[in-house]
Design a protein around this motif. Structure first.
Motif, PDB file in Angstrom:
ATOM      1  N   LEU A   1      78.072  44.790 111.824  1.00  0.00           N
ATOM      2  CA  LEU A   1      79.220  45.111 110.965  1.00  0.00           C
ATOM      3  C   LEU A   1      80.055  43.862 110.679  1.00  0.00           C
ATOM      4  N   GLN A   2      80.114  42.979 111.660  1.00  0.00           N
ATOM      5  CA  GLN A   2      80.864  41.727 111.482  1.00  0.00           C
ATOM      6  C   GLN A   2      80.207  40.883 110.379  1.00  0.00           C
ATOM      7  N   ARG A   3      78.879  40.856 110.395  1.00  0.00           N
ATOM      8  CA  ARG A   3      78.133  40.100 109.378  1.00  0.00           C
ATOM      9  C   ARG A   3      78.307  40.680 107.979  1.00  0.00           C
ATOM     10  N   THR A   4      78.273  42.013 107.917  1.00  0.00           N
ATOM     11  CA  THR A   4      78.292  42.657 106.593  1.00  0.00           C
ATOM     12  C   THR A   4      79.713  42.946 106.104  1.00  0.00           C
ATOM     13  N   GLY A   5      80.698  42.685 106.960  1.00  0.00           N
ATOM     14  CA  GLY A   5      82.084  42.931 106.560  1.00  0.00           C
ATOM     15  C   GLY A   5      82.488  44.394 106.677  1.00  0.00           C
ATOM     16  N   GLY A   6      81.720  45.169 107.444  1.00  0.00           N
ATOM     17  CA  GLY A   6      82.065  46.589 107.649  1.00  0.00           C
ATOM     18  C   GLY A   6      83.104  46.757 108.735  1.00  0.00           C
ATOM     19  N   LYS A   7      83.458  48.003 109.007  1.00  0.00           N
ATOM     20  CA  LYS A   7      84.463  48.288 110.035  1.00  0.00           C
ATOM     21  C   LYS A   7      83.842  49.052 111.206  1.00  0.00           C
ATOM     22  N   PHE A   8      84.221  48.672 112.410  1.00  0.00           N
ATOM     23  CA  PHE A   8      83.800  49.356 113.632  1.00  0.00           C
ATOM     24  C   PHE A   8      84.992  50.191 114.078  1.00  0.00           C
ATOM     25  N   TYR A   9      84.883  51.499 113.911  1.00  0.00           N
ATOM     26  CA  TYR A   9      86.046  52.337 114.231  1.00  0.00           C
ATOM     27  C   TYR A   9      86.155  52.595 115.731  1.00  0.00           C
ATOM     28  N   VAL A  10      87.256  52.118 116.278  1.00  0.00           N
ATOM     29  CA  VAL A  10      87.488  52.174 117.721  1.00  0.00           C
ATOM     30  C   VAL A  10      87.510  53.616 118.207  1.00  0.00           C
ATOM     31  N   ASP A  11      88.049  54.516 117.396  1.00  0.00           N
ATOM     32  CA  ASP A  11      88.162  55.927 117.796  1.00  0.00           C
ATOM     33  C   ASP A  11      86.787  56.575 117.979  1.00  0.00           C
ATOM     34  N   GLU A  12      85.756  55.955 117.424  1.00  0.00           N
ATOM     35  CA  GLU A  12      84.419  56.550 117.511  1.00  0.00           C
ATOM     36  C   GLU A  12      83.576  55.851 118.583  1.00  0.00           C
ATOM     37  N   ALA A  13      84.237  55.042 119.423  1.00  0.00           N
ATOM     38  CA  ALA A  13      83.521  54.291 120.472  1.00  0.00           C
ATOM     39  C   ALA A  13      83.043  55.232 121.567  1.00  0.00           C
ATOM     40  N   PRO A  14      81.996  54.827 122.320  1.00  0.00           N
ATOM     41  CA  PRO A  14      81.469  55.684 123.387  1.00  0.00           C
ATOM     42  C   PRO A  14      82.417  55.813 124.576  1.00  0.00           C
ATOM     43  N   SER A  15      81.989  56.623 125.542  1.00  0.00           N
ATOM     44  CA  SER A  15      82.820  56.971 126.706  1.00  0.00           C
ATOM     45  C   SER A  15      83.169  55.756 127.572  1.00  0.00           C
ATOM     46  N   PRO A  16      84.168  55.915 128.467  1.00  0.00           N
ATOM     47  CA  PRO A  16      84.637  54.773 129.272  1.00  0.00           C
ATOM     48  C   PRO A  16      83.563  54.155 130.154  1.00  0.00           C
ATOM     49  N   ARG A  17      83.751  52.899 130.445  1.00  0.00           N
ATOM     50  CA  ARG A  17      82.881  52.167 131.372  1.00  0.00           C
ATOM     51  C   ARG A  17      83.597  52.050 132.714  1.00  0.00           C
ATOM     52  N   PRO A  18      82.886  51.670 133.784  1.00  0.00           N
ATOM     53  CA  PRO A  18      83.609  51.335 135.001  1.00  0.00           C
ATOM     54  C   PRO A  18      84.541  50.162 134.710  1.00  0.00           C
ATOM     55  N   ARG A  19      85.739  50.192 135.183  1.00  0.00           N
ATOM     56  CA  ARG A  19      86.708  49.167 134.813  1.00  0.00           C
ATOM     57  C   ARG A  19      86.542  47.891 135.637  1.00  0.00           C
ATOM     58  N   GLY A  20      86.759  46.738 134.986  1.00  0.00           N
ATOM     59  CA  GLY A  20      86.652  45.451 135.663  1.00  0.00           C
ATOM     60  C   GLY A  20      87.967  44.829 135.931  1.00  0.00           C
TER      61      GLY A  20
ATOM     62  N   ASP B   1      84.548  26.755 111.325  1.00  0.00           N
ATOM     63  CA  ASP B   1      83.824  28.017 111.170  1.00  0.00           C
ATOM     64  C   ASP B   1      84.367  29.145 112.048  1.00  0.00           C
ATOM     65  N   ILE B   2      85.666  29.134 112.341  1.00  0.00           N
ATOM     66  CA  ILE B   2      86.197  30.226 113.176  1.00  0.00           C
ATOM     67  C   ILE B   2      86.078  31.544 112.386  1.00  0.00           C
ATOM     68  N   PRO B   3      85.819  32.645 113.114  1.00  0.00           N
ATOM     69  CA  PRO B   3      85.700  33.930 112.416  1.00  0.00           C
ATOM     70  C   PRO B   3      86.996  34.281 111.687  1.00  0.00           C
ATOM     71  N   ARG B   4      86.867  34.812 110.496  1.00  0.00           N
ATOM     72  CA  ARG B   4      88.051  35.255 109.730  1.00  0.00           C
ATOM     73  C   ARG B   4      87.971  36.771 109.564  1.00  0.00           C
ATOM     74  N   GLY B   5      89.090  37.411 109.458  1.00  0.00           N
ATOM     75  CA  GLY B   5      89.123  38.864 109.269  1.00  0.00           C
ATOM     76  C   GLY B   5      88.768  39.587 110.552  1.00  0.00           C
ATOM     77  N   THR B   6      88.904  40.894 110.557  1.00  0.00           N
ATOM     78  CA  THR B   6      88.595  41.665 111.761  1.00  0.00           C
ATOM     79  C   THR B   6      87.647  42.815 111.428  1.00  0.00           C
ATOM     80  N   THR B   7      86.871  43.206 112.426  1.00  0.00           N
ATOM     81  CA  THR B   7      85.891  44.279 112.263  1.00  0.00           C
ATOM     82  C   THR B   7      86.376  45.568 112.920  1.00  0.00           C
ATOM     83  N   PHE B   8      87.024  45.429 114.088  1.00  0.00           N
ATOM     84  CA  PHE B   8      87.547  46.630 114.756  1.00  0.00           C
ATOM     85  C   PHE B   8      88.675  47.240 113.926  1.00  0.00           C
TER      86      PHE B   8
END
Lengths: 68, 324
Positions: free
Chosen positions: A49-68, B8-15
């Motif tokens: 998504l970062q490459r294509t300029g899309g959005k990763f919706y945080v609200d749709e993320a999977p269940s919690p992980r063990p916390r670090g 080349d730092i990343p621009r914009g956000t995906t989340f």
């Protein structure tokens, strides 16, 4: 508001045992395995998504992980 | 030669959120002119459920593997962070001498900055308790060479390497204090959920808050990280806040404002929970911060972070003030 205190609370600390260390090591291993296996598809989707300029919706993320 | 941000730092956000949580700026108290204790927004140690937890989890998943290895190491280092004090208590007749001893020991363990102050309620997050009398603040410098390509896997790894080092130093120091029969607890993790490390370090004389929302020290700029030990060991509070001229430069300098890829740094001080201070817009910063394993661009472009520049800069700024 409820008040929380660092665990264990002051005055209630007990000496660390071999079992505590072993439990902690298992927990650390779980954190690592979770990062590798559960995190892999998430990282893949995120990079794509970062490459294509899309959005990763945080609200749709999977269940919690063990916390670090 | 000054620090140069790579091209080349990343621009914009995906989340992004479909339904964003309550504004982090609102939780932080941006625009509030009366004092209240800070509330947690991000970075959770499981004691609370936070509005931005889902993003925090994704931050962990997309974090650099180098950083994750050091996070795992730090969890292990912090196993010694707490425990019962020894039954026989070492009497302390001279708190000033004990303070010197503690500071020498912290430095021998690897701390670059050490200070002591009295615990105050404003250092503790709302709803949390830290019932100890003193705080020993610890700062450890990051390797500037490993931070030169921020944000990348190497810089993310360096940040967590230093936190793991702080975890080790703070835990060992707390363990040694407990061996003297006095209660002590180490906080050596950026997620440690009880304390605000920056106000403690300011009170310990480490430096001043900069425009980029991080602490600036005369000798290390912002290129260092913080942890602490809380204790009842009788200590002498001899450290005090310092004026090294940070405000004189920050009011004119815009290096961090211009470098921030998401325009999160305010050019003027803001009212936050009753104090007028430099503030970074949480809602703008946090997506980029999470996507780039902790970013750190603002602290590395800061002129104070240039190795060896701080003492000269401070002297120049303070002498200008006298002359003016």
């Amino acid at each position: 508001m409820r008040t929380v205190s660092a665990k264990p609370r002051k005055g209630q600390e007990r000496a660390r045992s071999f079992l505590d260390d072993l439990t902690l090591l298992i927990y650390i291993a779980k954190v690592g395995l979770h990062y590798v296996f559960v995190g892999r598809p998430i990282r893949k989707k995120f990079r794509e998504l970062q490459r294509t300029g899309g959005k990763f919706y945080v609200d749709e993320a999977p269940s919690p992980r063990p916390r670090g | 030669m000054g620090f140069r941000l790579r091209d080349d730092i990343p621009r914009g956000t995906t989340f992004a959120y479909r339904n964003p949580p309550r504004s982090g700026n609102e939780i932080n108290g941006l625009g509030e002119r009366t004092f209240r204790r800070a509330a947690h927004v991000f970075h959770n140690d499981s004691t609370d459920s936070l509005p931005w937890d889902a993003l925090d989890r994704l931050f962990s998943y997309v974090n650099s593997w180098k950083a994750v290895l050091y996070i795992m190491k730090n969890i292990w280092n912090l196993r010694k962070s707490t425990g019962p004090p020894a039954p026989v208590q070492r009497a302390v007749s001279d708190p000033a001498a004990m303070t010197r001893e503690v500071k020498v020991r912290a430095r021998s363990l690897g701390a670059d900055l050490v200070g002591v102050t009295t615990m105050k309620p404003e250092y503790v997050y709302a709803g949390h308790e830290v019932p100890y009398r003193y705080v020993i603040s610890i700062g450890v410098q990051m390797n500037r060479e490993r931070m030169k390509n921020v944000p990348d896997d190497t810089s993310a790894g360096e940040v967590m390497r230093v936190y793991a080092r702080i975890g080790e130093i703070a835990s060992t120091l707390s363990e040694e204090i407990r061996e003297m029969g006095w209660p002590a607890r180490a906080y050596g993790n950026p997620n440690s959920g009880d304390l605000l490390h920056i106000p403690i370090a300011v009170e310990c004389g480490f430096g001043e808050l900069g425009k980029h929302g991080s602490l600036i020290s005369r000798d290390h700029g912002s290129n260092f990280r913080l942890g602490c030990v809380v204790t009842d060991l009788p200590l002498a509070v001899e450290d005090a806040p310092v004026d090294i001229g940070v405000d004189d430069l920050c009011t004119r300098c815009t290096a961090c404002v211009r470098a921030c890829p998401v325009d999160a740094i305010h050019d003027r001080k803001q009212w936050v929970r009753g104090t007028e201070k430099w503030y970074v817009d949480f809602d703008k910063c946090i997506y980029y911060f999470s996507e780039t394993s902790g970013c750190a661009i603002c602290i590395e472009v800061c002129p104070w972070s240039e190795e060896g520049a701080g003492p000269w800069l401070s002297e120049k700024l303070l002498s200008k003030r006298v002359a003016g």
